[in-house]
Design a protein around this motif. Structure first.
Motif, short mmCIF file in Angstrom:
data_model
loop_
_atom_site.label_atom_id
_atom_site.label_comp_id
_atom_site.label_asym_id
_atom_site.label_seq_id
_atom_site.Cartn_x
_atom_site.Cartn_y
_atom_site.Cartn_z
N LEU A 124 0.97 -1.13 0.03
CA LEU A 124 -0.07 0.04 0.07
C LEU A 124 0.91 1.19 -0.03
O LEU A 124 0.53 2.03 -0.78
CB LEU A 124 -0.90 0.15 1.20
N ILE A 125 1.91 1.17 0.81
CA ILE A 125 2.93 2.38 0.85
C ILE A 125 3.56 2.74 -0.50
O ILE A 125 3.43 3.80 -0.88
CB ILE A 125 3.97 2.03 1.95
N LEU A 163 0.94 4.25 -3.03
CA LEU A 163 0.69 5.58 -2.71
C LEU A 163 1.87 6.43 -3.54
O LEU A 163 1.80 7.62 -3.55
CB LEU A 163 0.49 5.98 -1.34
N ALA A 164 3.04 5.82 -3.43
CA ALA A 164 4.40 6.59 -3.84
C ALA A 164 4.51 6.28 -5.38
O ALA A 164 5.32 6.84 -5.89
CB ALA A 164 5.56 5.78 -3.26
N GLY A 165 3.37 5.53 -5.97
CA GLY A 165 3.45 5.45 -7.55
C GLY A 165 4.37 4.34 -8.11
O GLY A 165 4.99 4.42 -8.97
N GLU A 166 4.79 3.40 -7.17
CA GLU A 166 5.69 2.20 -7.78
C GLU A 166 5.03 1.46 -8.43
O GLU A 166 5.94 0.46 -9.18
CB GLU A 166 6.45 1.73 -6.41
N ASN A 167 3.76 1.29 -8.41
CA ASN A 167 2.92 -0.11 -9.30
C ASN A 167 3.08 0.49 -10.55
O ASN A 167 2.93 1.51 -11.07
CB ASN A 167 1.83 -0.24 -8.54
N ARG A 168 3.00 -0.84 -11.57
CA ARG A 168 2.51 -0.43 -12.81
C ARG A 168 1.35 -1.56 -13.12
O ARG A 168 1.42 -2.79 -12.74
CB ARG A 168 3.66 -0.97 -13.73
N GLY A 169 0.08 -0.91 -13.33
CA GLY A 169 -1.00 -1.66 -13.28
C GLY A 169 -1.71 -1.95 -12.25
O GLY A 169 -1.25 -1.17 -11.13
N LYS A 170 -2.62 -2.90 -11.93
CA LYS A 170 -3.21 -3.33 -10.55
C LYS A 170 -2.37 -3.87 -9.51
O LYS A 170 -1.94 -4.90 -10.00
CB LYS A 170 -4.49 -4.02 -10.91
#
Length: 267
Positions: free
Chosen positions: A246-247, A250-257
Motif C-alpha cells: 500500500l505504501i 501511494l508512492a507510485g511504484e506500481n504498474r497496473g493493478k
C-alpha cells in the motif's frame, strides 16, 4: 484493515454457498474471515482469478465506465490520462486507442513513461517528475485536449484545465496526489476556466453503472482476448507484505493493478 478480496468458502451455513465456492467481497486484510452471506457474491470461473480484480474487476470497469459512459470519446479526439501507468489509467488509455483517439499519458519517471508508450501503445507520455507538464501539454496537444481522465487532482489537474479545448470534458475518477501528503491543494481556475471554456467536469463512482457491467465485461474480455488490450498486474505475494504494498502504491511504484496474493487460485 478493510479491503476487497477474493476467497474460497471453507465452511457454510448459507444455502446459496457451498464449500469450495469462490466468492468476492469486503473480506479484509486477513487469511480467514467469518462473513454474512449477504456481504459476498459468487465469482465466475474465469482464471486467473486476479483478472476479476483487474481488467474484469473494479479497475477495468472504472476505466470503461469512467471514459465511455461519463465523457465519452470519439475517433480523432485527444485524450489525456493521468496516472497512466496505474490500474485504471493504463486501461483508460488503451480503450482510448481502441476507439481511435490520440492518447497522451502522464506518469512519474522517464522509464515508466517509456513503458506506457512502448508497451501500452499511448501516443506520448509526460513525465511529471522531470518535465514541465504545462509546456509539454502545449507541445503534444497543440490543438488542446478534448477529454481529460483525472486520477490525481492537484497541480496536474490545474495544468490540464488550462490545456482543455472549449467544451472539453473532464472525468473525475480520483485524487491520489492528495491522499498521502500534507495540506490538500485545489487547482486554480475553478470555476473560472469551467465558465470561460464551457467545460463539463463530472465525478463518478463505478457502482453508478451496475446496469451496464455486463456490457463492460463483454467488451473488456473481447479486447483482452484479441490482444487489443494488455492486462497489467502487479502482484505481491504474502499478506505480511500488504502494508509495504500500500505504501508503494501511494508512492507510485506500481504498474497496473497492485494486488496481494494470499494463496494460489483454487482448482
Amino acid at each position: 484493515m478493510h479491503g476487497y478480496a477474493i476467497g474460497e468458502v471453507l465452511e457454510s451455513r448459507a444455502a446459496d454457498f457451498a464449500v469450495g465456492d469462490v466468492v468476492a467481497g469486503e473480506i479484509g486484510w486477513q487469511e480467514f474471515a467469518a462473513l454474512d452471506a449477504a456481504g459476498v457474491r459468487h465469482c465466475s470461473d474465469h482464471r486467473p482469478l486476479s483478472h476479476l480484480h483487474s481488467v474484469l474487476g473494479i479497475a477495468g470497469k472504472t476505466a470503461y465506465h469512467g471514459l465511455l459512459n461519463v465523457p465519452g470519446i470519439a475517433a480523432g479526439e485527444t485524450l489525456l490520462v493521468s496516472a497512466a501507468a496505474g490500474s485504471v489509467g493504463s486501461i483508460v488509455g488503451q480503450i482510448g486507442k481502441i476507439k481511435g483517439a490520440h492518447v497522451v499519458g502522464i506518469a512519474g519517471g522517464a522509464e515508466k513513461c517509456a513503458w506506457v508508450q512502448d508497451e501500452l501503445g499511448f501516443d506520448a507520455c509526460i513525465d511529471y517528475k522531470g518535465d514541465d507538464v504545462s509546456a509539454r501539454l502545449r507541445e503534444l496537444c497543440p490543438g488542446g485536449v478534448d477529454v481529460y481522465f483525472d486520477n490525481v487532482g492537484g497541480a496536474i489537474l490545474q495544468a490540464a484545465l488550462f490545456a482543455m479545448k472549449g467544451r472539453g470534458r473532464i472525468s473525475c475518477c480520483g485524487a491520489v496526489s492528495q491522499y498521502d501528503g500534507g495540506t490538500p491543494t485545489s487547482p486554480a481556475g475553478i470555476p473560472g476556466l469551467l465558465v470561460v471554456k464551457r467545460l463539463r467536469m463530472e465525478g463518478f463512482i463505478v457502482m453508478d453503472f451496475l446496469d451496464r457491467d455486463a456490457e463492460a465485461e463483454r467488451d473488456l474480455s473481447q479486447w483482452t482476448q484479441s490482444g487489443q488490450l494488455k492486462v497489467v498486474e502487479d502482484i505481491i505475494d504474502g499478506l505480511e507484505n500488504a502494508p509495504r504494498g500500500l505504501i508503494g502504491l501511494l508512492a507510485g511504484e506500481n504498474r497496473g493493478k497492485r494486488m496481494i496474493r494470499v494463496g494460489p487460485d483454487p482448482a
